[in-house]
Design a protein around this motif. Structure first.
Motif, PDB file in Angstrom:
ATOM      1  N   GLN A  52      51.928 114.946 -47.715  1.00 12.91           N
ATOM      2  CA  GLN A  52      52.656 115.215 -46.456  1.00 12.91           C
ATOM      3  C   GLN A  52      51.772 114.884 -45.326  1.00 12.91           C
ATOM      4  OE1 GLN A  52      52.916 119.326 -47.193  1.00 12.91           O
ATOM      5  NE2 GLN A  52      55.153 119.022 -47.753  1.00 12.91           N
ATOM      6  N   LEU A  53      50.504 114.539 -45.408  1.00  9.51           N
ATOM      7  CA  LEU A  53      49.739 114.293 -44.308  1.00  9.51           C
ATOM      8  C   LEU A  53      49.999 112.659 -43.985  1.00  9.51           C
ATOM      9  CD1 LEU A  53      47.070 114.345 -42.343  1.00  9.51           C
ATOM     10  CD2 LEU A  53      45.876 113.267 -44.451  1.00  9.51           C
ATOM     11  N   ASP A  54      50.204 111.884 -44.893  1.00 10.77           N
ATOM     12  CA  ASP A  54      50.642 110.602 -44.732  1.00 10.77           C
ATOM     13  C   ASP A  54      51.740 110.388 -43.737  1.00 10.77           C
ATOM     14  OD1 ASP A  54      48.482 109.769 -46.490  1.00 10.77           O
ATOM     15  OD2 ASP A  54      49.773 109.542 -48.165  1.00 10.77           O
ATOM     16  N   ASP A  55      52.601 111.213 -44.214  1.00 11.49           N
ATOM     17  CA  ASP A  55      53.985 110.895 -43.214  1.00 11.49           C
ATOM     18  C   ASP A  55      53.808 111.755 -41.781  1.00 11.49           C
ATOM     19  OD1 ASP A  55      55.376 110.204 -45.171  1.00 11.49           O
ATOM     20  OD2 ASP A  55      56.017 111.891 -45.854  1.00 11.49           O
ATOM     21  N   LEU A  56      52.672 112.506 -41.725  1.00 12.53           N
ATOM     22  CA  LEU A  56      52.490 113.287 -40.409  1.00 12.53           C
ATOM     23  C   LEU A  56      51.922 112.199 -39.374  1.00 12.53           C
ATOM     24  CD1 LEU A  56      52.461 115.915 -38.549  1.00 12.53           C
ATOM     25  CD2 LEU A  56      50.322 116.390 -39.807  1.00 12.53           C
ATOM     26  N   ILE A  57      50.875 111.481 -40.156  1.00 12.93           N
ATOM     27  CA  ILE A  57      50.181 110.553 -39.389  1.00 12.93           C
ATOM     28  C   ILE A  57      51.084 109.502 -38.854  1.00 12.93           C
ATOM     29  CG2 ILE A  57      48.041 108.859 -39.539  1.00 12.93           C
ATOM     30  CD1 ILE A  57      47.067 111.749 -39.490  1.00 12.93           C
ATOM     31  N   PHE A  58      51.954 109.161 -39.788  1.00  9.48           N
ATOM     32  CA  PHE A  58      52.842 108.026 -39.495  1.00  9.48           C
ATOM     33  C   PHE A  58      53.484 108.137 -38.249  1.00  9.48           C
ATOM     34  CE2 PHE A  58      57.029 105.895 -39.829  1.00  9.48           C
ATOM     35  CZ  PHE A  58      56.724 104.361 -39.605  1.00  9.48           C
ATOM     36  N   PHE A  59      54.185 109.444 -38.186  1.00 10.84           N
ATOM     37  CA  PHE A  59      55.091 109.871 -37.147  1.00 10.84           C
ATOM     38  C   PHE A  59      54.440 110.363 -36.038  1.00 10.84           C
ATOM     39  CE2 PHE A  59      58.013 110.641 -40.863  1.00 10.84           C
ATOM     40  CZ  PHE A  59      58.949 109.486 -40.227  1.00 10.84           C
ATOM     41  N   GLY A  60      53.268 110.872 -36.233  1.00  8.39           N
ATOM     42  CA  GLY A  60      52.191 111.095 -35.080  1.00  8.39           C
ATOM     43  C   GLY A  60      51.920 109.790 -34.275  1.00  8.39           C
ATOM     44  N   ALA A  61      51.647 108.941 -35.025  1.00 10.91           N
ATOM     45  CA  ALA A  61      51.288 107.373 -34.236  1.00 10.91           C
ATOM     46  C   ALA A  61      52.122 107.383 -33.448  1.00 10.91           C
ATOM     47  CB  ALA A  61      50.853 106.527 -35.250  1.00 10.91           C
ATOM     48  N   GLY A 104      53.934 113.839 -26.967  1.00 11.06           N
ATOM     49  CA  GLY A 104      54.692 113.148 -27.793  1.00 11.06           C
ATOM     50  C   GLY A 104      54.394 113.781 -29.436  1.00 11.06           C
ATOM     51  N   VAL A 105      53.129 113.940 -29.580  1.00 18.22           N
ATOM     52  CA  VAL A 105      52.721 114.399 -30.546  1.00 18.22           C
ATOM     53  C   VAL A 105      53.201 115.933 -30.904  1.00 18.22           C
ATOM     54  CG1 VAL A 105      50.531 115.651 -31.927  1.00 18.22           C
ATOM     55  CG2 VAL A 105      50.532 113.272 -30.570  1.00 18.22           C
ATOM     56  N   VAL A 106      53.132 116.875 -29.733  1.00 21.66           N
ATOM     57  CA  VAL A 106      53.770 118.203 -29.868  1.00 21.66           C
ATOM     58  C   VAL A 106      55.273 118.240 -30.296  1.00 21.66           C
ATOM     59  CG1 VAL A 106      54.616 120.002 -28.365  1.00 21.66           C
ATOM     60  CG2 VAL A 106      52.139 119.007 -28.141  1.00 21.66           C
ATOM     61  N   ILE A 107      55.871 117.275 -29.967  1.00 16.21           N
ATOM     62  CA  ILE A 107      57.287 117.005 -30.415  1.00 16.21           C
ATOM     63  C   ILE A 107      57.492 116.553 -31.702  1.00 16.21           C
ATOM     64  CG2 ILE A 107      59.475 115.715 -30.079  1.00 16.21           C
ATOM     65  CD1 ILE A 107      58.774 115.383 -27.218  1.00 16.21           C
ATOM     66  N   VAL A 108      56.615 115.813 -32.307  1.00 14.39           N
ATOM     67  CA  VAL A 108      56.568 115.130 -33.474  1.00 14.39           C
ATOM     68  C   VAL A 108      56.082 116.607 -34.474  1.00 14.39           C
ATOM     69  CG1 VAL A 108      55.104 114.028 -35.292  1.00 14.39           C
ATOM     70  CG2 VAL A 108      56.148 112.773 -33.169  1.00 14.39           C
ATOM     71  N   LEU A 109      55.192 117.287 -34.026  1.00 16.19           N
ATOM     72  CA  LEU A 109      54.740 118.629 -34.808  1.00 16.19           C
ATOM     73  C   LEU A 109      55.903 119.757 -35.004  1.00 16.19           C
ATOM     74  CD1 LEU A 109      51.001 119.244 -33.318  1.00 16.19           C
ATOM     75  CD2 LEU A 109      51.654 118.444 -35.704  1.00 16.19           C
ATOM     76  N   VAL A 110      56.524 119.889 -33.801  1.00 18.17           N
ATOM     77  CA  VAL A 110      57.770 120.894 -33.571  1.00 18.17           C
ATOM     78  C   VAL A 110      58.489 120.340 -34.781  1.00 18.17           C
ATOM     79  CG1 VAL A 110      59.584 121.903 -32.328  1.00 18.17           C
ATOM     80  CG2 VAL A 110      57.198 121.620 -31.638  1.00 18.17           C
ATOM     81  N   ALA A 113      57.390 120.594 -38.602  1.00 19.78           N
ATOM     82  CA  ALA A 113      56.967 121.793 -39.053  1.00 19.78           C
ATOM     83  C   ALA A 113      58.518 122.578 -39.175  1.00 19.78           C
ATOM     84  CB  ALA A 113      56.424 122.551 -38.022  1.00 19.78           C
ATOM     85  N   TRP A 114      59.487 122.262 -38.426  1.00 19.35           N
ATOM     86  CA  TRP A 114      60.683 122.779 -38.731  1.00 19.35           C
ATOM     87  C   TRP A 114      61.512 121.964 -39.925  1.00 19.35           C
ATOM     88  CZ3 TRP A 114      65.385 119.978 -38.008  1.00 19.35           C
ATOM     89  CH2 TRP A 114      66.747 120.951 -38.365  1.00 19.35           C
ATOM     90  N   ARG A 115      61.249 120.687 -40.078  1.00 19.61           N
ATOM     91  CA  ARG A 115      62.152 120.197 -41.221  1.00 19.61           C
ATOM     92  C   ARG A 115      61.445 120.622 -42.686  1.00 19.61           C
ATOM     93  NH1 ARG A 115      64.500 115.253 -40.700  1.00 19.61           N
ATOM     94  NH2 ARG A 115      64.812 115.382 -42.980  1.00 19.61           N
ATOM     95  N   LEU A 116      59.932 120.941 -42.697  1.00 17.19           N
ATOM     96  CA  LEU A 116      59.528 121.136 -43.742  1.00 17.19           C
ATOM     97  C   LEU A 116      59.199 122.761 -44.136  1.00 17.19           C
ATOM     98  CD1 LEU A 116      56.611 118.370 -44.204  1.00 17.19           C
ATOM     99  CD2 LEU A 116      58.983 118.653 -45.227  1.00 17.19           C
ATOM    100  N   ARG A 117      59.464 123.511 -42.941  1.00 17.45           N
ATOM    101  CA  ARG A 117      59.465 124.777 -42.942  1.00 17.45           C
ATOM    102  C   ARG A 117      57.729 125.328 -43.097  1.00 17.45           C
ATOM    103  NH1 ARG A 117      64.703 126.989 -46.686  1.00 17.45           N
ATOM    104  NH2 ARG A 117      66.268 126.056 -45.260  1.00 17.45           N
ATOM    105  N   ILE A 118      57.335 124.787 -42.376  1.00 18.66           N
ATOM    106  CA  ILE A 118      55.680 124.965 -42.133  1.00 18.66           C
ATOM    107  C   ILE A 118      55.500 125.751 -40.745  1.00 18.66           C
ATOM    108  CG2 ILE A 118      53.457 123.841 -42.046  1.00 18.66           C
ATOM    109  CD1 ILE A 118      54.418 121.464 -43.180  1.00 18.66           C
TER     110      ILE A 118
END
Length: 265
Positions: A52-61, A104-110, A113-118
């Motif tokens: 899941q981290l791989d996807d987070l870094i990609f979308f975070g970038a 931009g990163v905050v939007i990605v995190l929100v 987290a919502w999509r994966l229910r984290i």
């Protein structure tokens, strides 16, 4: 006193394609975040898996680049953006804002987290220590580009940047590298080494960056087309850092208060 070394901002030229050091610094920053994140994701208290981290870094970038570009033109060049909205697409002209990248990163995190229910705050606490060294890489890129120079100074380590004249100046990019990059990373990595209340690590990041950035702004030249906003010394960078500091203090207060209530229950 030192003289700025004449560094070519282009690291590699292949025909019409130019690879700039600034862009490479972004890649290095994302790679460092990914490497640190893989280590943290393997811990038993991690809210996400290494995959899941791989996807987070990609979308975070993507969030960083899009947010930084949009934020620059909203905060620092709004009139130019209104006249020519397509300026957002001309990345080669420069113009990136940390505060926009953060949004931009905050939007990605929100969304993530919502999509994966984290739990959003746990995810933010996980990601906060991964960010500072990437910020530091960006400041190295600023130094190589010969931009964001400091005010005229007589300190022994002041540096002459010939395009701005013979006066020695604070190498403010290196100050930001040391504070926003190295010092903030060390602080967050130490603080997050032990279990902390939810939101407190992310809160410390916001407070730490906001304070460091506001401090360095006293040594850094304001944007020429904006200048000082008030009192002859308040800059846009300081103004944008104030909400970060307040939000960070609020997160830490909420986290420790909620944690204390749980202990008493």
């Amino acid at each position: 006193m030192f003289v700025y070394p004449d560094i070519d901002p282009v690291a590699l030229q292949v025909g019409p394609v130019a690879i700039h050091w600034y862009g490479l610094m972004y890649i290095v920053g994302f790679a460092i975040a990914w490497g640190l994140g893989r280590w943290r994701a393997a811990r038993p208290d991690s809210p996400i898996s290494p995959r899941q981290l791989d996807d987070l870094i990609f979308f975070g970038a993507i969030g960083v680049i899009v947010g930084a570009r949009v934020g620059y033109h909203l905060f620092y060049n709004f009139s130019g953006f209104i006249q020519d909205p397509l300026v957002l697409m001309r990345l080669w002209e420069g113009g990136m804002s940390f505060h926009g990248g953060l949004l931009g990163v905050v939007i990605v995190l929100v969304v993530y987290a919502w999509r994966l229910r984290i739990d959003l705050l746990r995810l933010a606490d996980f990601g906060a220590p991964l960010v500072p060294l990437g910020i530091g890489c960006g400041r190295i890129g600023n130094f190589i580009n010969g931009e964001l120079w400091g005010r005229v100074s007589e300190v022994p380590w002041a540096m002459v940047y010939p395009p701005l004249g013979p006066e020695p100046r604070h190498p403010s990019q290196l100050y930001q590298l040391g504070l926003e990059g190295v010092a903030l990373f060390a602080l967050l990595w130490w603080f997050s080494a032990k279990p902390r209340p939810r939101g407190s690590v992310a809160g410390l990041f916001l407070v730490g960056y906001g304070l460091f950035r506001a401090f360095v702004e006293f040594f850094r030249m304001p944007d020429a087309h904006i200048g000082y906003l008030a009192l002859g010394w308040v800059t846009m960078g300081q103004l944008l850092s104030l909400p970060m500091i307040l939000a960070g203090l609020g997160l830490m207060w909420w986290g420790y208060r909620h944690h204390s209530q749980q202990e008493r229950a």
